[in-house]
Design an enzyme around this catalytic site. Structure first.
Site, PDB file in Angstrom:
ATOM      1  CG  ASP A 188      -1.888   1.151   1.270  1.00 39.70           C
ATOM      2  OD1 ASP A 188      -1.915   1.942   0.295  1.00 39.70           O
ATOM      3  OD2 ASP A 188      -2.637   1.263   2.256  1.00 39.70           O
ATOM      4  CD  GLU A 213      -4.666  -0.418   0.305  1.00 40.09           C
ATOM      5  OE1 GLU A 213      -4.205  -1.523   0.694  1.00 40.09           O
ATOM      6  OE2 GLU A 213      -5.305   0.341   1.048  1.00 40.09           O
TER       7      GLU A 213
HETATM    8  O1  SMG Z   1      -6.491  -0.264  10.860  1.00 39.58           O
HETATM    9  O2  SMG Z   1      -5.061  -1.872  10.581  1.00 39.58           O
HETATM   10  C1  SMG Z   1      -5.438  -0.727  10.386  1.00 39.58           C
HETATM   11  C2  SMG Z   1      -4.597   0.158   9.497  1.00 39.58           C
HETATM   12  C3  SMG Z   1      -4.675  -0.253   8.082  1.00 39.58           C
HETATM   13  O3  SMG Z   1      -2.967   0.484   6.643  1.00 39.58           O
HETATM   14  C4  SMG Z   1      -4.039   0.727   7.133  1.00 39.58           C
HETATM   15  N1  SMG Z   1      -4.713   1.840   6.855  1.00 39.58           N
HETATM   16  O4  SMG Z   1      -4.349   3.366   3.654  1.00 39.58           O
HETATM   17  O5  SMG Z   1      -5.173   1.498   4.179  1.00 39.58           O
HETATM   18  C5  SMG Z   1      -4.625   2.540   4.505  1.00 39.58           C
HETATM   19  C6  SMG Z   1      -4.252   2.847   5.938  1.00 39.58           C
HETATM   20  C7  SMG Z   1      -4.820   4.163   6.340  1.00 39.58           C
HETATM   21  C8  SMG Z   1      -4.469   4.593   7.690  1.00 39.58           C
HETATM   22  S1  SMG Z   1      -2.871   5.186   7.870  1.00 39.58           S
HETATM   23  C9  SMG Z   1      -2.938   6.777   7.252  1.00 39.58           C
HETATM   24 MG    MG Z   2      -4.740   2.106   1.964  1.00 42.80          MG
END
Ligand code: SMG
Ligand code: MG
Length: 369
Positions: A188, A213
């Site tokens: 991601d 992602e």
């Molecule tokens: O809740 O486990 C979790 C975090 C998952 O990586 C995660 N979230 O872009 O998907 C994403 C991020 C957004 C939050 S960090 C800015």
């Molecule tokens: Mg993300």
């Protein structure tokens, strides 16, 4: 059901370890907790906006302002049900995370009064869901490998690595070579790349990733479509998709073949279900994203992830991966899965003492038009 008012609480929950993404580093989760009070009882919601408008244009103080000034007044005096609440907020543009928090509390309240679980209301078909863990950018490869090892040993069904320019091919190669071809691995970028990086990103094809992602800016569907045409790794969108209409457009334009659904990002659980339905109609798999939710959001996300189209493990990890002490009971991992709450509404309660301990401010907003 008539809304009497909303209690808005600001909370700050320390994370067990700092979470670094291409957007920055978080060491505590600040959030707004919404308690909707109605003539039929109360319900709880959570606003997943961050303190700063980095992941999305929304930020916590702004969300509180919108809830106070526009959302609660728009619901005042109405005969509320899940559909009428969404309808009453439709003329207000944007602010999906603020809307989602209010809708969540109203939905929880309405479902509790009707003894129905959110999973049943949404059309869930599973009692437990496979889950993954999102691993932040680390100082060293050794630290990364140690963290991934811990999560795989715990049994997580998928590992997602946060990437950015300078922290991409090396970490992905190291994790793949260390833990083998069977590990379900994704990356991601949180929009950290430019369209000109497509050739570089294509080198990720060597590592058998389940998806990449959101490499590019939220509005740049064209760049995502061009990348999707060029690489074997499936392209998944997160930040770009804020509604079912966005999802339909992105799919039609070939900008993604997988969608990350987060209720907060799209204005609530009902719009999240509509995105699921649009994706399913196109044969596009979806999975539930995470925003470091408290137990309230985690409960709701497990319900959402029990819908049939959620075929990939979500970013819904056990409480201990985020918080030493949450505001609800802890959620635990069981053989790579987590149980979908079956009790009415969100199926989880706040623990008053724990909530009080992390509250940094609160206000009562009476529902008057
Ligand atoms: O809740 O486990 C979790 C975090 C998952 O990586 C995660 N979230 O872009 O998907 C994403 C991020 C957004 C939050 S960090 C800015
Ligand atoms: Mg993300």
């Amino acid at each position: 059901m008539r809304l009497e008012g909303v209690e808005l609480r600001r909370i700050a929950l320390p994370l067990v370890s700092p979470f670094r993404t291409s957007l920055g580093t978080q060491s505590e989760r600040t959030a707004l907790i919404v308690r909707a009070v109605s003539d039929e009882g109360e319900g709880w919601g959570e606003c997943v906006a961050d303190d700063e408008p980095t992941y999305s244009p929304e930020y916590l103080a702004g969300a509180a302002d919108v809830i106070r000034g526009f959302l609660v007044p728009a619901l005042a005096g109405l005969d509320l049900n899940p559909a009428s609440a969404g309808h009453a907020l439709r003329h207000l543009r944007g602010h999906p995370m603020a809307k989602s928090a209010v809708e969540m509390a109203v939905l929880d309240c309405w479902l509790r009064a009707r003894r129905t679980s959110l999973a049943d209301h949404l059309g869930g078909v599973r009692r437990s869901v496979r889950v993954g863990v999102s691993v932040g950018i680390m100082e060293t490869l050794d630290a990364l490998l140690e963290t991934v090892d811990k999560h795989l040993t715990a049994g997580y069904a998928r590992i997602k690595l946060k990437i950015e320019p300078g922290w991409d091919l090396g970490p992905v190669r190291a994790v793949r070579e260390t833990f083998g071809a069977e590990v379900m691995l994704t990356v991601d970028a949180n929009t950290a790349y430019a369209p000109g990086d497509a050739r570089h990103l294509a080198r990720l094809d060597a590592y058998g990733l389940t998806l990449i992602e959101q490499p590019f800016a939220p509005g740049d569907l064209h760049a995502h479509a061009a990348l999707a045409a060029r690489i074997d790794t499936p392209v998944c969108l997160d930040e770009s998709i804020t509604s079912a209409a966005d999802a339909a457009d992105a799919i039609r334009r070939g900008a993604c073949s997988i969608i990350n659904i987060k209720p907060g990002r799209v204005g609530g659980y009902l719009e999240a279900r509509r995105i699921h339905d649009v994706a399913a109609a196109h044969g596009v798999p979806v999975w539930c994203g995470g925003m470091l939710e408290t137990g309230l959001g985690r409960a709701g996300n497990l319900a959402l992830a029990s819908l049939p189209g959620f075929t990939l493990p979500g970013d819904i990890s056990a409480t201990e991966r985020y918080y030493r002490q949450d505001i609800t009971r802890p959620f635990v991992l069981d053989d790579g899965t987590m149980a979908v709450p079956a009790d009415p509404g969100l199926g989880v309660d706040t623990e008053p003492a724990a909530l009080e301990a992390v509250t940094t401010g609160s206000e009562w907003i009476p529902a008057v038009p």
